[in-house]
Design a protein around this motif. Structure first.
Motif: not given
Length: 356
Positions: A9-17, A133-139, A142-146, A156-163
């Motif tokens: 079961k642990s092998l089929i866990k789907i990451s949110p990102v 990849e080093g977790g770049k996409c998840k970084m 920044m929880e902007l998927d919700c 603030d998060r959108k500004k950081l991402l655009v910068e």
């Protein structure tokens, strides 16, 4: 049964990102889990029974004969078939003539290990990509998927991402090429696995699936089951001992291999799945090549991810991006809320001074 496969079961866990795509997941999620399940299944004696049971008329204990034949392998007489010898109790079972050849069956000792090793190989490209990849996409997400994020935090998060995207533009080429390399490794791996299994099964695997299909459609009176030939359920074994005078005595045994009932089904499923996976992976590489050489296709794909943003603005942004920058934006579009991704593209177009 559920206790045996509970650890899977642990092998089929789907990451949110998501950091890859559906074809990639067919390799490290579906195929690896399938191979691990098969490996566990062929070692589950409580559901299959003993892997080998040998019968002999001599006074050798059954457990000794079973252990010996399991360790030293069994064999079949290739000429002992209904077509060559008339009536035979089982295919491959008969008296061995002077000119007859035998086929050794030692693979069943290694099936569970080989299946698990193959599962590891299908996970290697994913391991490499996750390391690079080093977790770049998840970084960056920044929880902007919700969409349910406080306005101040979202701004603030959108500004950081655009910068980040503005200051690191044209610096993501290796990021994209690393992913494309892992896609190539997936294709190379699945093709290599087909030939590896073919070598493991004495060069019988490449035509195994087609032979099974032909067998199902042939005349029942004249057909030979390829599954019974490659994975025989009944084989022979010879045990040698010394008599009281030192003369070598040969004890002939008939061995039943219940495990091959599972093995034959496992490799039929694997044949069809690996062929399908190889075709899908090959088409995915063709698609990837088109993405690399066609800027217009990249524009269309980014517009499909940014459906709420003005099409002309997305096109203008795409024309300023290199391949790596486009790949990062496309990955973000897969993971972010569409409304937030639209705002990011609008802010990015202003930051890099894109004129529509």
């Amino acid at each position: 049964m559920f206790d045996i496969f509970g650890s899977v079961k642990s092998l089929i866990k789907i990451s949110p990102v998501s950091i890859d795509n559906n074809v990639f997941r067919l390799h490290y999620k579906v195929t690896s889990v399938m191979l691990v399940i098969f490996s566990l299944l062929v070692t589950s004696h409580q559901y299959i029974g003993d892997p080998i049971d040998c019968y002999t008329t001599s006074k050798i204990p059954d457990n000794v004969m079973d252990t010996y034949c399991w360790i030293h392998s069994t064999f079949s007489v290739e000429q002992a078939t209904p077509q060559l010898r008339g009536h035979t109790p089982y295919v491959g079972i008969g008296t061995r003539g002077k000119d007859d050849t035998i086929q050794q069956h030692a693979y069943y000792q290694w099936v569970c290990f080989v299946l698990f090793f193959q599962a590891l190989l299908f996970s290697v490209p994913r391991f490499l990509w996750k390391s690079w990849e080093g977790g770049k996409c998840k970084m960056l997400v920044m929880e902007l998927d919700c969409p349910l994020v406080a306005d101040e935090a979202r701004c603030d998060r959108k500004k950081l991402l655009v910068e980040y995207l503005r200051y690191h533009m044209h610096n993501h080429t290796f990021y994209a090429l690393a992913f494309y390399l892992c896609e190539v490794l997936n294709f190379v791996n699945v093709i290599s696995q087909i030939f590896f299994i073919n070598y493991f099964l004495d060069f019988e695997f490449t035509t195994y699936g087609t032979e099974v299909l032909n067998f199902a459609q042939s005349n029942p009176e004249n057909r030979t089951d390829p599954m019974a030939r490659i994975f025989p359920k009944v084989t022979k074994c010879t045990f040698e001992t010394f008599g009281f005078s030192g003369t070598v005595q040969r004890h002939d045994a008939l061995c039943v291999l219940p495990l091959n009932i599972v093995n034959e089904k496992v490799y039929v499923i694997l044949w069809f799945w690996l062929v399908l996976l190889a075709v899908i992976s090959g088409l995915a590489l063709i698609y990837r090549l088109l993405v690399i050489i066609s800027p217009q296709l990249r524009i269309l794909l980014l517009r499909s991810r940014a459906r709420l943003a003005p099409a002309a603005q997305v096109t203008a942004i795409s024309q300023r991006l290199w391949l790596g920058d486009w790949f990062v934006l496309y990955q973000l579009g897969k993971n972010m809320d569409p409304l937030i991704f639209q705002d990011v593209l609008v802010d990015l177009s202003r930051a890099i001074d894109v004129h529509v």
